[in-house]
Design a protein around this motif. Structure first.
Motif, PDB file in Angstrom:
ATOM      1  N   SER A 149      19.942  -7.727  18.660  1.00 33.16           N
ATOM      2  CA  SER A 149      20.590  -8.523  19.707  1.00 33.16           C
ATOM      3  C   SER A 149      21.595  -9.470  19.049  1.00 33.16           C
ATOM      4  N   ASP A 150      22.428 -10.092  19.869  1.00 27.81           N
ATOM      5  CA  ASP A 150      23.379 -11.060  19.321  1.00 27.81           C
ATOM      6  C   ASP A 150      22.641 -12.198  18.619  1.00 27.81           C
ATOM      7  N   TRP A 151      21.520 -12.595  19.206  1.00 24.40           N
ATOM      8  CA  TRP A 151      20.730 -13.668  18.593  1.00 24.40           C
ATOM      9  C   TRP A 151      20.250 -13.245  17.207  1.00 24.40           C
ATOM     10  N   GLU A 152      19.767 -12.019  17.103  1.00 24.93           N
ATOM     11  CA  GLU A 152      19.291 -11.544  15.798  1.00 24.93           C
ATOM     12  C   GLU A 152      20.433 -11.445  14.786  1.00 24.93           C
ATOM     13  N   LEU A 153      21.592 -10.958  15.248  1.00 26.64           N
ATOM     14  CA  LEU A 153      22.747 -10.875  14.339  1.00 26.64           C
ATOM     15  C   LEU A 153      23.106 -12.255  13.794  1.00 26.64           C
ATOM     16  N   ALA A 154      23.021 -13.259  14.657  1.00 26.71           N
ATOM     17  CA  ALA A 154      23.342 -14.618  14.215  1.00 26.71           C
ATOM     18  C   ALA A 154      22.341 -15.077  13.157  1.00 26.71           C
ATOM     19  N   GLN A 155      21.071 -14.695  13.314  1.00 19.28           N
ATOM     20  CA  GLN A 155      20.061 -15.089  12.320  1.00 19.28           C
ATOM     21  C   GLN A 155      20.321 -14.403  10.981  1.00 19.28           C
ATOM     22  N   ILE A 156      20.652 -13.111  11.041  1.00 17.17           N
ATOM     23  CA  ILE A 156      20.901 -12.364   9.802  1.00 17.17           C
ATOM     24  C   ILE A 156      22.147 -12.913   9.107  1.00 17.17           C
ATOM     25  N   GLU A 157      23.153 -13.236   9.891  1.00 13.54           N
ATOM     26  CA  GLU A 157      24.370 -13.808   9.310  1.00 13.54           C
ATOM     27  C   GLU A 157      24.090 -15.155   8.652  1.00 13.54           C
ATOM     28  N   ALA A 158      23.221 -15.941   9.293  1.00 12.11           N
ATOM     29  CA  ALA A 158      22.874 -17.243   8.700  1.00 12.11           C
ATOM     30  C   ALA A 158      22.162 -17.039   7.363  1.00 12.11           C
ATOM     31  N   THR A 159      21.290 -16.039   7.295  1.00 10.94           N
ATOM     32  CA  THR A 159      20.611 -15.774   6.023  1.00 10.94           C
ATOM     33  C   THR A 159      21.612 -15.275   4.987  1.00 10.94           C
ATOM     34  N   GLN A 160      22.562 -14.454   5.417  1.00 11.06           N
ATOM     35  CA  GLN A 160      23.571 -13.966   4.476  1.00 11.06           C
ATOM     36  C   GLN A 160      24.456 -15.125   3.996  1.00 11.06           C
ATOM     37  N   ASP A 161      24.721 -16.121   4.846  1.00 12.08           N
ATOM     38  CA  ASP A 161      25.465 -17.302   4.396  1.00 12.08           C
ATOM     39  C   ASP A 161      24.738 -17.975   3.234  1.00 12.08           C
ATOM     40  N   ALA A 162      23.430 -18.131   3.389  1.00 11.81           N
ATOM     41  CA  ALA A 162      22.632 -18.722   2.312  1.00 11.81           C
ATOM     42  C   ALA A 162      22.708 -17.852   1.060  1.00 11.81           C
ATOM     43  N   ASN A 163      22.679 -16.555   1.293  1.00  7.07           N
ATOM     44  CA  ASN A 163      22.757 -15.604   0.186  1.00  7.07           C
ATOM     45  C   ASN A 163      24.071 -15.751  -0.581  1.00  7.07           C
ATOM     46  N   GLU A 164      25.154 -15.941   0.162  1.00  6.92           N
ATOM     47  CA  GLU A 164      26.468 -16.109  -0.484  1.00  6.92           C
ATOM     48  C   GLU A 164      26.489 -17.382  -1.339  1.00  6.92           C
ATOM     49  N   ALA A 165      25.866 -18.438  -0.826  1.00  7.77           N
ATOM     50  CA  ALA A 165      25.804 -19.680  -1.608  1.00  7.77           C
ATOM     51  C   ALA A 165      25.002 -19.457  -2.892  1.00  7.77           C
ATOM     52  N   ALA A 166      23.915 -18.684  -2.787  1.00  7.69           N
ATOM     53  CA  ALA A 166      23.087 -18.422  -3.967  1.00  7.69           C
ATOM     54  C   ALA A 166      23.829 -17.550  -4.969  1.00  7.69           C
ATOM     55  N   MET A 167      24.558 -16.555  -4.469  1.00 10.36           N
ATOM     56  CA  MET A 167      25.327 -15.686  -5.372  1.00 10.36           C
ATOM     57  C   MET A 167      26.401 -16.508  -6.088  1.00 10.36           C
ATOM     58  N   ALA A 168      27.026 -17.433  -5.376  1.00  8.85           N
ATOM     59  CA  ALA A 168      28.056 -18.274  -5.998  1.00  8.85           C
ATOM     60  C   ALA A 168      27.452 -19.125  -7.112  1.00  8.85           C
ATOM     61  N   THR A 169      26.241 -19.624  -6.885  1.00  8.19           N
ATOM     62  CA  THR A 169      25.543 -20.389  -7.924  1.00  8.19           C
ATOM     63  C   THR A 169      25.357 -19.534  -9.176  1.00  8.19           C
ATOM     64  N   ALA A 170      24.907 -18.305  -8.964  1.00  5.90           N
ATOM     65  CA  ALA A 170      24.649 -17.412 -10.096  1.00  5.90           C
ATOM     66  C   ALA A 170      25.948 -17.052 -10.807  1.00  5.90           C
ATOM     67  N   GLU A 171      26.960 -16.720 -10.010  1.00  8.81           N
ATOM     68  CA  GLU A 171      28.236 -16.308 -10.619  1.00  8.81           C
ATOM     69  C   GLU A 171      28.823 -17.438 -11.453  1.00  8.81           C
ATOM     70  N   GLU A 172      28.728 -18.655 -10.925  1.00  2.04           N
ATOM     71  CA  GLU A 172      29.276 -19.794 -11.647  1.00  2.04           C
ATOM     72  C   GLU A 172      28.539 -20.022 -12.973  1.00  2.04           C
ATOM     73  N   LEU A 173      27.216 -19.866 -12.942  1.00  2.00           N
ATOM     74  CA  LEU A 173      26.440 -20.040 -14.179  1.00  2.00           C
ATOM     75  C   LEU A 173      26.902 -19.057 -15.245  1.00  2.00           C
ATOM     76  N   ILE A 174      27.142 -17.829 -14.828  1.00  2.00           N
ATOM     77  CA  ILE A 174      27.555 -16.802 -15.786  1.00  2.00           C
ATOM     78  C   ILE A 174      29.003 -17.023 -16.221  1.00  2.00           C
ATOM     79  N   ALA A 175      29.852 -17.398 -15.258  1.00  2.00           N
ATOM     80  CA  ALA A 175      31.281 -17.576 -15.559  1.00  2.00           C
ATOM     81  C   ALA A 175      31.510 -18.713 -16.547  1.00  2.00           C
ATOM     82  N   THR A 176      30.690 -19.746 -16.458  1.00  2.00           N
ATOM     83  CA  THR A 176      30.969 -20.967 -17.238  1.00  2.00           C
ATOM     84  C   THR A 176      30.067 -21.112 -18.454  1.00  2.00           C
ATOM     85  N   ALA A 177      29.205 -20.126 -18.703  1.00  2.00           N
ATOM     86  CA  ALA A 177      28.335 -20.209 -19.886  1.00  2.00           C
ATOM     87  C   ALA A 177      29.171 -20.068 -21.163  1.00  2.00           C
ATOM     88  N   ASP A 178      28.663 -20.649 -22.239  1.00  2.00           N
ATOM     89  CA  ASP A 178      29.251 -20.401 -23.553  1.00  2.00           C
ATOM     90  C   ASP A 178      28.712 -19.075 -24.093  1.00  2.00           C
TER      91      ASP A 178
END
Lengths: 396, 396
Positions: A149-178
């Motif tokens: 349903s539209d409601w469910e899609l909104a929930q999945i999208e909200a979880t994917q938003d969190a996922n994108e924030a987590a992926m950015a955290t990981a990518e930044e750690l790798i990008a900026t490591a020595d």
């Protein structure tokens, strides 16, 4: 919290098969039960679907919450059937059969349909008490759940938003490591390990209201085993697969995303595999639309990968290297649910949420996987993932 | 990682009942399967126990990891039975029966014992193909799991250490919060909510390698519903129940602890309930030793609470207030497992790990619960919990 769900196809199946009701006997880990009842509890409970409504049987401990939070039409306590007395007299195994017999009798149910994963102990116990119990073989509730349903899609999208924030955290750690002399990645004077990156991913998810049991941050040969979660120091010039599949703690809806990064130069063969995987991912996405089958979409990904000279499970069902899993799966209250984007995948319908995640694996080279989460539409798909695809990690 | 497990009582039961093997068909959420196979995977797999050994049937994706990580004597891939071909020819439901039939035949198994929660779809599918499938009604594997090895005790204690760190985080947040004019707790200029405390608990657990799906931080009337996880601002002069049950992400072993705090004065009745709960907790602990039953220990807790004038499920099976749950439960790879410390609880044995967690509940007053985790010994118990019991939160 849930909007009411449409169980009409389940009820039609019950009527067609002469069953008086459909019973689920499980705990919160059963997403079918969560979906049908609009309720979740740490301990087992039962959900009965009849032509008249949805009826829950719960412990006294859950009664208050089930009465206010669930979407069921009625909630009954075990104590109403003297459950403790039944246990004392007959032991827990037979007590449960007698409890359910009384509950079913109250709802005029003599013949039951049950899901495939219904406990055999319960089924045989009810059969011994004269009830007819037949497995519903199609997974009708899973089928209903596949269309969001539209409601469910909104929930999945909200979880994917969190996922994108987590992926950015990981990518930044790798990008900026020595990079240490031995090629390992280093931050704050200590090796940047899979474990450290996973911890920061999970903390980011927690800050966004999501949890998860597992995250994959797998470097080099670890990444060539698609279910290896990864461990130990990350290194430059190696492929690093990051696969995050969080679940919103409140709503229970999952999301899923994978990116593959490499600091430095992973080598020509690794870069070629990345490009082929990306091509397969793009071709598979392009193939998604209502009316095509999951098998078709999987075939498109296999075509690209086989044409580039790599094995797939289609070209060699016992291969350990190459493309050794399905192209995707449904995502919702379960991380793996209907529909399947695999050789057995049926027709895609509008509202299906699926991952598209081809990959190429070999312990000699490492693993590559690229994964987005999309919702099927009449004439294509809408991508629920907003995250750059690129091998070189960036700090943006 | 696991030490080998002793399945001799299961094998004796198989022989006594004329069964050739014991089959588990589930995914990683089935702790019996994890225990018997020494393996866990996100997708379903099958574990077969025969007189000769333990045999796994897994997807190609899991084959490498299962071969190196599991404690099984043999690992077979689905592809060895042309599983994809079976699915294409017969559909997923019948394909699974045919796959298992071939796997069982390879191990000379014609008659099977299965756990109570074995999927009815699988059982009926195998029966339709001529195999004899009988439910093992006693839960023998759960019984084996109840007695922990020294290695398992060390894992549970490690998880409880993480739990103690998380509880200290929560207690400190409550102890050091400011109190606003309306009585709510405030930190850094914002309401100290259940959600904020839970987030900090979970981050502490993550830093210790543990995860969890739920934490309870429940204030006032929320705390009177033992399964309400709590939400919204915490307040002074109210009972706050904090129940943390983390799981180590690597080992899978749980721990469990509850404390109840109040800033300011929750009132004389709340304080009396705290004292009665503490007395019940101490009396129940005192009663624990090998040879007594879980029912006995539960009875001791009920005695104290009833003598103080509160209802229990023993004095009134349908009561909504008073002591409305069991005194405790086994803890291990499941958060709720054998043995039970309830009216149906059998004899305690050395090595059983149980929670002792009496409580008293009423929406008018709030909830009190105090819980430790202990291991049963020949002449008493060893407490796996090292955390002060006190109503007033401290910052230590």
């Amino acid at each position: 919290m849930d909007t009411a769900v449409d169980l009409s196809s389940l009820r039609e199946s019950l009527e067609a098969n002469g069953a008086d009701g459909y019973l689920i006997d499980d705990d919160a880990s059963d997403s079918d039960q969560r979906y049908v009842s609009g309720f979740t509890a740490p301990d087992p409970y039962q959900t009965l679907v009849t032509p008249e409504g949805v009826h829950l049987l719960v412990s006294g401990l859950e009664y208050g919450r089930a009465s206010t939070e669930s979407s069921a039409d009625s909630v009954t306590r075990r104590a109403d059937y003297d459950y403790q007395q039944l246990v004392a007299e007959h032991g827990p195994y037979e007590a449960k059969s007698r409890l359910l017999e009384a509950f079913l009798d109250d709802h005029d149910v003599d013949s039951l349909a049950v899901p495939r994963n219904f406990p055999t102990g319960t089924a045989d116990g009810l059969r011994a008490r004269g009830l007819e119990v037949t497995v519903e073989p199609e997974g009708i509730v899973e089928g209903i759940r596949a269309t969001k349903s539209d409601w469910e899609l909104a929930q999945i999208e909200a979880t994917q938003d969190a996922n994108e924030a987590a992926m950015a955290t990981a990518e930044e750690l790798i990008a900026t490591a020595d990079i240490a002399d031995d090629g390992t990645l280093v931050r704050d004077g200590a090796a940047l390990t899979s474990e450290r990156v996973k911890e920061e991913i999970e903390i980011t998810l927690l800050r966004h209201g999501c949890g998860l049991d597992d995250t994959i941050v797998a470097c080099g040969a670890d990444g060539a085993d698609p279910h290896n979660r990864g461990s130990g120091p990350l290194a430059a010039d190696e492929l690093i697969v990051i696969d995050i599949f969080p679940r919103d703690k409140e709503t229970g809806y999952f999301a899923d995303m994978t990116r593959t990064f490499a600091r430095g130069d992973p080598g020509e063969e690794a870069r070629r595999r990345y490009d082929v995987t990306k091509e397969a991912y793009e071709a598979a996405l392009e193939a998604v639309e209502a009316g095509v089958t999951g098998a078709d979409v999987h075939g498109v990904a296999c075509d690209v990968i086989e044409d580039a000279g790599y094995e797939t499970l289609r070209s060699d069902p016992s291969t350990d290297t190459g493309f050794i899993h399905s192209t995707g799966h449904g995502v919702g209250l379960d991380i793996h649910e209907q529909p399947s984007v695999s050789p057995s995948g049926g027709e895609l319908e509008p509202g299906h949420v699926i991952s598209i995640e081809p990959g190429i694996y070999d312990p000699e080279v490492g693993g590559v996987r690229i994964e987005d989460l999309v919702v099927v539409t009449e004439d294509g798909y809408e991508n629920l993932t907003d995250y750059r695809v690129g091998l070189e990690p960036k700090n943006e």
